[in-house]
Design a protein around this motif. Structure first.
Motif, PDB file in Angstrom:
ATOM      1  N   HIS A   1       4.089   6.734 -19.583  1.00  0.00           N
ATOM      2  CA  HIS A   1       4.191   6.757 -18.127  1.00  0.00           C
ATOM      3  C   HIS A   1       3.700   8.127 -17.662  1.00  0.00           C
ATOM      4  CE1 HIS A   1       7.615   3.532 -17.758  1.00  0.00           C
ATOM      5  NE2 HIS A   1       6.689   3.192 -18.642  1.00  0.00           N
ATOM      6  N   THR A   2       2.770   8.172 -16.750  1.00  0.00           N
ATOM      7  CA  THR A   2       2.308   9.463 -16.246  1.00  0.00           C
ATOM      8  C   THR A   2       3.382  10.157 -15.418  1.00  0.00           C
ATOM      9  OG1 THR A   2       1.268   8.400 -14.324  1.00  0.00           O
ATOM     10  CG2 THR A   2      -0.117   8.786 -16.269  1.00  0.00           C
ATOM     11  N   ALA A   3       4.374   9.410 -14.952  1.00  0.00           N
ATOM     12  CA  ALA A   3       5.490  10.021 -14.218  1.00  0.00           C
ATOM     13  C   ALA A   3       6.257  11.007 -15.094  1.00  0.00           C
ATOM     14  CB  ALA A   3       6.431   8.940 -13.690  1.00  0.00           C
ATOM     15  N   TRP A   4       6.168  10.844 -16.408  1.00  0.00           N
ATOM     16  CA  TRP A   4       6.862  11.758 -17.315  1.00  0.00           C
ATOM     17  C   TRP A   4       6.296  13.171 -17.249  1.00  0.00           C
ATOM     18  CZ3 TRP A   4       6.493   8.163 -22.238  1.00  0.00           C
ATOM     19  CH2 TRP A   4       7.295   7.036 -22.035  1.00  0.00           C
ATOM     20  N   ASP A   5       5.080  13.331 -16.739  1.00  0.00           N
ATOM     21  CA  ASP A   5       4.451  14.646 -16.696  1.00  0.00           C
ATOM     22  C   ASP A   5       5.070  15.558 -15.641  1.00  0.00           C
ATOM     23  OD1 ASP A   5       2.685  13.889 -18.699  1.00  0.00           O
ATOM     24  OD2 ASP A   5       1.229  13.090 -17.266  1.00  0.00           O
ATOM     25  N   ARG A   6       5.796  14.999 -14.686  1.00  0.00           N
ATOM     26  CA  ARG A   6       6.428  15.815 -13.647  1.00  0.00           C
ATOM     27  C   ARG A   6       7.751  16.386 -14.148  1.00  0.00           C
ATOM     28  NH1 ARG A   6       4.657  11.273 -10.633  1.00  0.00           N
ATOM     29  NH2 ARG A   6       6.770  10.416 -10.488  1.00  0.00           N
ATOM     30  N   PRO A   7       8.230  17.442 -13.511  1.00  0.00           N
ATOM     31  CA  PRO A   7       9.548  17.967 -13.893  1.00  0.00           C
ATOM     32  C   PRO A   7      10.592  16.851 -13.870  1.00  0.00           C
ATOM     33  CG  PRO A   7       8.472  19.450 -12.346  1.00  0.00           C
ATOM     34  CD  PRO A   7       7.599  18.220 -12.435  1.00  0.00           C
ATOM     35  N   GLY A   8      11.388  16.783 -14.907  1.00  0.00           N
ATOM     36  CA  GLY A   8      12.347  15.685 -15.055  1.00  0.00           C
ATOM     37  C   GLY A   8      11.988  14.781 -16.203  1.00  0.00           C
ATOM     38  N   GLY A   9      10.701  14.777 -16.587  1.00  0.00           N
ATOM     39  CA  GLY A   9      10.265  14.062 -17.777  1.00  0.00           C
ATOM     40  C   GLY A   9      10.605  12.590 -17.793  1.00  0.00           C
ATOM     41  N   LEU A  10      11.254  12.158 -18.875  1.00  0.00           N
ATOM     42  CA  LEU A  10      11.529  10.740 -19.093  1.00  0.00           C
ATOM     43  C   LEU A  10      12.451  10.140 -18.034  1.00  0.00           C
ATOM     44  CD1 LEU A  10      12.121  10.793 -22.972  1.00  0.00           C
ATOM     45  CD2 LEU A  10      10.062  10.044 -21.767  1.00  0.00           C
ATOM     46  N   ALA A  11      13.181  10.986 -17.331  1.00  0.00           N
ATOM     47  CA  ALA A  11      14.112  10.485 -16.316  1.00  0.00           C
ATOM     48  C   ALA A  11      13.412  10.104 -15.014  1.00  0.00           C
ATOM     49  CB  ALA A  11      15.192  11.526 -16.033  1.00  0.00           C
ATOM     50  N   ASN A  12      12.145  10.472 -14.870  1.00  0.00           N
ATOM     51  CA  ASN A  12      11.444  10.214 -13.611  1.00  0.00           C
ATOM     52  C   ASN A  12      11.176   8.733 -13.400  1.00  0.00           C
ATOM     53  OD1 ASN A  12      11.314  12.919 -12.958  1.00  0.00           O
ATOM     54  ND2 ASN A  12       9.339  13.220 -13.958  1.00  0.00           N
ATOM     55  N   ARG A  13      11.270   8.303 -12.169  1.00  0.00           N
ATOM     56  CA  ARG A  13      10.928   6.942 -11.786  1.00  0.00           C
ATOM     57  C   ARG A  13       9.476   6.912 -11.337  1.00  0.00           C
ATOM     58  NH1 ARG A  13      14.499   4.385  -7.095  1.00  0.00           N
ATOM     59  NH2 ARG A  13      12.888   5.216  -5.727  1.00  0.00           N
ATOM     60  N   SER A  14       8.724   5.940 -11.819  1.00  0.00           N
ATOM     61  CA  SER A  14       7.313   5.839 -11.439  1.00  0.00           C
ATOM     62  C   SER A  14       7.189   5.509  -9.959  1.00  0.00           C
ATOM     63  CB  SER A  14       6.605   4.762 -12.272  1.00  0.00           C
ATOM     64  OG  SER A  14       6.570   5.129 -13.628  1.00  0.00           O
ATOM     65  N   GLY A  15       6.158   6.073  -9.345  1.00  0.00           N
ATOM     66  CA  GLY A  15       5.918   5.828  -7.932  1.00  0.00           C
ATOM     67  C   GLY A  15       4.449   5.640  -7.649  1.00  0.00           C
ATOM     68  N   ALA A  16       4.092   5.721  -6.376  1.00  0.00           N
ATOM     69  CA  ALA A  16       2.707   5.496  -5.965  1.00  0.00           C
ATOM     70  C   ALA A  16       1.768   6.431  -6.704  1.00  0.00           C
ATOM     71  CB  ALA A  16       2.584   5.707  -4.456  1.00  0.00           C
ATOM     72  N   GLY A  17       0.698   5.864  -7.262  1.00  0.00           N
ATOM     73  CA  GLY A  17      -0.309   6.658  -7.954  1.00  0.00           C
ATOM     74  C   GLY A  17      -0.046   6.867  -9.429  1.00  0.00           C
ATOM     75  N   ASP A  18       1.143   6.522  -9.912  1.00  0.00           N
ATOM     76  CA  ASP A  18       1.458   6.680 -11.338  1.00  0.00           C
ATOM     77  C   ASP A  18       0.884   5.522 -12.151  1.00  0.00           C
ATOM     78  OD1 ASP A  18       2.901   9.090 -11.200  1.00  0.00           O
ATOM     79  OD2 ASP A  18       4.723   8.032 -10.590  1.00  0.00           O
TER      80      ASP A  18
ATOM     81  N   ALA B   1       0.827  -1.209   0.000  1.00  0.00           N
ATOM     82  CA  ALA B   1       0.000   0.000   0.000  1.00  0.00           C
ATOM     83  C   ALA B   1       0.863   1.261   0.000  1.00  0.00           C
ATOM     84  CB  ALA B   1      -0.924  -0.011   1.218  1.00  0.00           C
ATOM     85  N   CYS B   2       0.435   2.216  -0.853  1.00  0.00           N
ATOM     86  CA  CYS B   2       1.059   3.553  -0.917  1.00  0.00           C
ATOM     87  C   CYS B   2       2.486   3.524  -1.452  1.00  0.00           C
ATOM     88  CB  CYS B   2       1.034   4.240   0.448  1.00  0.00           C
ATOM     89  SG  CYS B   2      -0.614   4.426   1.149  1.00  0.00           S
ATOM     90  N   GLN B   3       2.882   2.429  -2.104  1.00  0.00           N
ATOM     91  CA  GLN B   3       4.239   2.359  -2.655  1.00  0.00           C
ATOM     92  C   GLN B   3       4.263   2.099  -4.156  1.00  0.00           C
ATOM     93  OE1 GLN B   3       7.117  -0.131  -0.709  1.00  0.00           O
ATOM     94  NE2 GLN B   3       6.429   0.416   1.354  1.00  0.00           N
ATOM     95  N   ASP B   4       3.243   1.452  -4.698  1.00  0.00           N
ATOM     96  CA  ASP B   4       3.322   0.959  -6.076  1.00  0.00           C
ATOM     97  C   ASP B   4       2.595   1.844  -7.073  1.00  0.00           C
ATOM     98  OD1 ASP B   4       4.880  -1.430  -5.795  1.00  0.00           O
ATOM     99  OD2 ASP B   4       3.179  -2.299  -4.730  1.00  0.00           O
ATOM    100  N   ASP B   5       3.152   1.868  -8.286  1.00  0.00           N
ATOM    101  CA  ASP B   5       2.428   2.434  -9.411  1.00  0.00           C
ATOM    102  C   ASP B   5       1.486   1.358  -9.947  1.00  0.00           C
ATOM    103  OD1 ASP B   5       4.225   0.658 -10.440  1.00  0.00           O
ATOM    104  OD2 ASP B   5       5.067   1.998 -11.944  1.00  0.00           O
ATOM    105  N   ARG B   6       0.803   1.679 -11.031  1.00  0.00           N
ATOM    106  CA  ARG B   6      -0.089   0.703 -11.667  1.00  0.00           C
ATOM    107  C   ARG B   6       0.423   0.447 -13.073  1.00  0.00           C
ATOM    108  NH1 ARG B   6      -5.463  -1.295 -11.527  1.00  0.00           N
ATOM    109  NH2 ARG B   6      -6.343  -1.643 -13.613  1.00  0.00           N
ATOM    110  N   ASP B   7       0.678  -0.817 -13.376  1.00  0.00           N
ATOM    111  CA  ASP B   7       1.151  -1.219 -14.704  1.00  0.00           C
ATOM    112  C   ASP B   7       0.011  -1.862 -15.478  1.00  0.00           C
ATOM    113  OD1 ASP B   7       4.046  -0.620 -14.472  1.00  0.00           O
ATOM    114  OD2 ASP B   7       3.941  -2.091 -12.862  1.00  0.00           O
ATOM    115  N   GLU B   8      -0.235  -1.365 -16.674  1.00  0.00           N
ATOM    116  CA  GLU B   8      -1.266  -1.939 -17.534  1.00  0.00           C
ATOM    117  C   GLU B   8      -0.674  -2.290 -18.890  1.00  0.00           C
ATOM    118  OE1 GLU B   8      -5.163   0.489 -15.770  1.00  0.00           O
ATOM    119  OE2 GLU B   8      -4.667   0.591 -17.896  1.00  0.00           O
ATOM    120  N   MET B   9      -1.219  -3.325 -19.503  1.00  0.00           N
ATOM    121  CA  MET B   9      -0.819  -3.732 -20.845  1.00  0.00           C
ATOM    122  C   MET B   9      -2.061  -3.995 -21.664  1.00  0.00           C
ATOM    123  SD  MET B   9       1.485  -7.014 -22.052  1.00  0.00           S
ATOM    124  CE  MET B   9       2.886  -6.430 -21.091  1.00  0.00           C
ATOM    125  N   GLY B  10      -1.990  -3.660 -22.943  1.00  0.00           N
ATOM    126  CA  GLY B  10      -3.117  -3.898 -23.823  1.00  0.00           C
ATOM    127  C   GLY B  10      -2.674  -4.391 -25.188  1.00  0.00           C
TER     128      GLY B  10
END
Length: 318
Positions: A86-103, A44-53
């Protein structure tokens, strides 16, 4: 099961153009969660969500007549194979960001690329065939038909792919052979990356299950799931989990040799074949259960590599 097909907006990435997004959204036949949440190993409160289609691309993209831009403002083009965001890319830092909780990390493959990866035994790609209904985001009639023929994508090729992924996770966990971990805080706290360790053992558990029953049960069944969660929380020291991973009587590696499943695609691209002896429910048939794990199975194409040896050698790293 027609859920929300919408995907995160385009981004400056070769596989995140607006046109690729439109193709993926319109053509989606199947999309589901494939990360820690579906394995049952999330915290809880640590993981991102991974989806594949999977999507059916228009004919002009199948033949190669049409291509998509390599990004929203790019003039270069690439073949359409996926929409990756990756929605983490939307934060400052872009593609270098590591996904975290809620991403949200989502990839929608073209049918051709997904099938190629699945027939190659890719562990993550194969998961999509066995995700439970409650984790499915979108599934239309074509997607349901694909799932009904999941056995056609399970071949002995998967043995080496699971082995390769397991060894890669193990190397990253220990930092051996130039492997890199992007979670130095875990190494500082536990002496090794506990998340990589958890994934290494998960791949072993699921690889054995796939090669003996032809299916990957999701989430990971107990008691293995509880052990994986303890390992991920750093509650298992290296020698303890290393011994467990290589002790046949523990039930983790008692698979013996590869089952009687198809060796892989032929030169003509055939996917026909059979998996291990299973009942219509996908569980081992009565005779397979009576024989026990690792018995009554034919050797694989390499002469019957024992799954007990998958870990690539046990013991503390040197």
């Amino acid at each position: 099961m027609t859920g929300d097909r919408s995907l995160p907006p385009p981004f400056d990435h070769p596989h995140a153009s607006a046109q690729a997004r439109a193709i993926a959204e319109r053509g989606t036949i199947l999309r589901a969660q494939v990360g820690s949440g579906v394995h049952g190993t999330s915290i809880a409160c640590q993981d991102d969500r991974d989806e594949m289609g999977i999507c059916l691309e228009p004919p002009e993209f199948v033949t190669g007549v049409a291509r998509v831009p390599a990004g929203p403002a790019a003039t270069a083009t690439v073949p359409f194979e996926q929409y990756h965001r990756h929605t983490a890319w939307d934060r400052p830092g872009g593609l270098a960001n590591r996904s975290g909780a809620g991403d949200l990390d989502v990839v929608v493959y073209s049918t051709r690329k997904w099938a190629r990866l699945a027939l190659g035994g890719d562990p993550t790609v194969l998961l999509l065939l066995f995700v439970p209904d409650e984790e499915v985001v979108v599934r239309d009639g074509t997607g349901a038909e694909l799932l009904a023929h999941a056995d056609r994508f399970v071949t002995r090729v998967a043995a080496d792919r699971f082995l390769g992924y397991l060894r890669a996770q193990r190397a990253a966990m220990t930092g051996r052979s130039g492997a890199h971990t992007d979670r130095p805080e875990l190494v500082a706290e536990h002496g090794f990356d506990v998340e990589f360790a958890m994934h290494a053992l998960r791949l072993g558990v699921q690889g054995v299950e796939l090669l003996t029953t032809g299916r990957i049960p999701l989430p990971v069944p107990e008691p293995d799931r509880a052990y994986l969660r303890r390992l991920r929380r750093g509650r298992c020291r290296w020698p303890r989990w290393s011994r467990r991973s290589t002790t046949p009587r523990r039930g983790w590696w008692r698979c013996g040799t590869a089952p009687r499943c198809h060796p892989g695609p032929t030169a003509r691209g055939s996917t026909a074949g059979c998996t291990a002896r299973t009942s219509p429910t996908g569980r081992p048939s009565a005779d397979a259960r009576d024989e026990g794990p690792g018995r009554g199975m034919r050797s694989g194409p390499s002469g019957g590599r024992s799954v007990v040896r998958w870990c690539g050698g046990a013991g503390q790293p040197t």
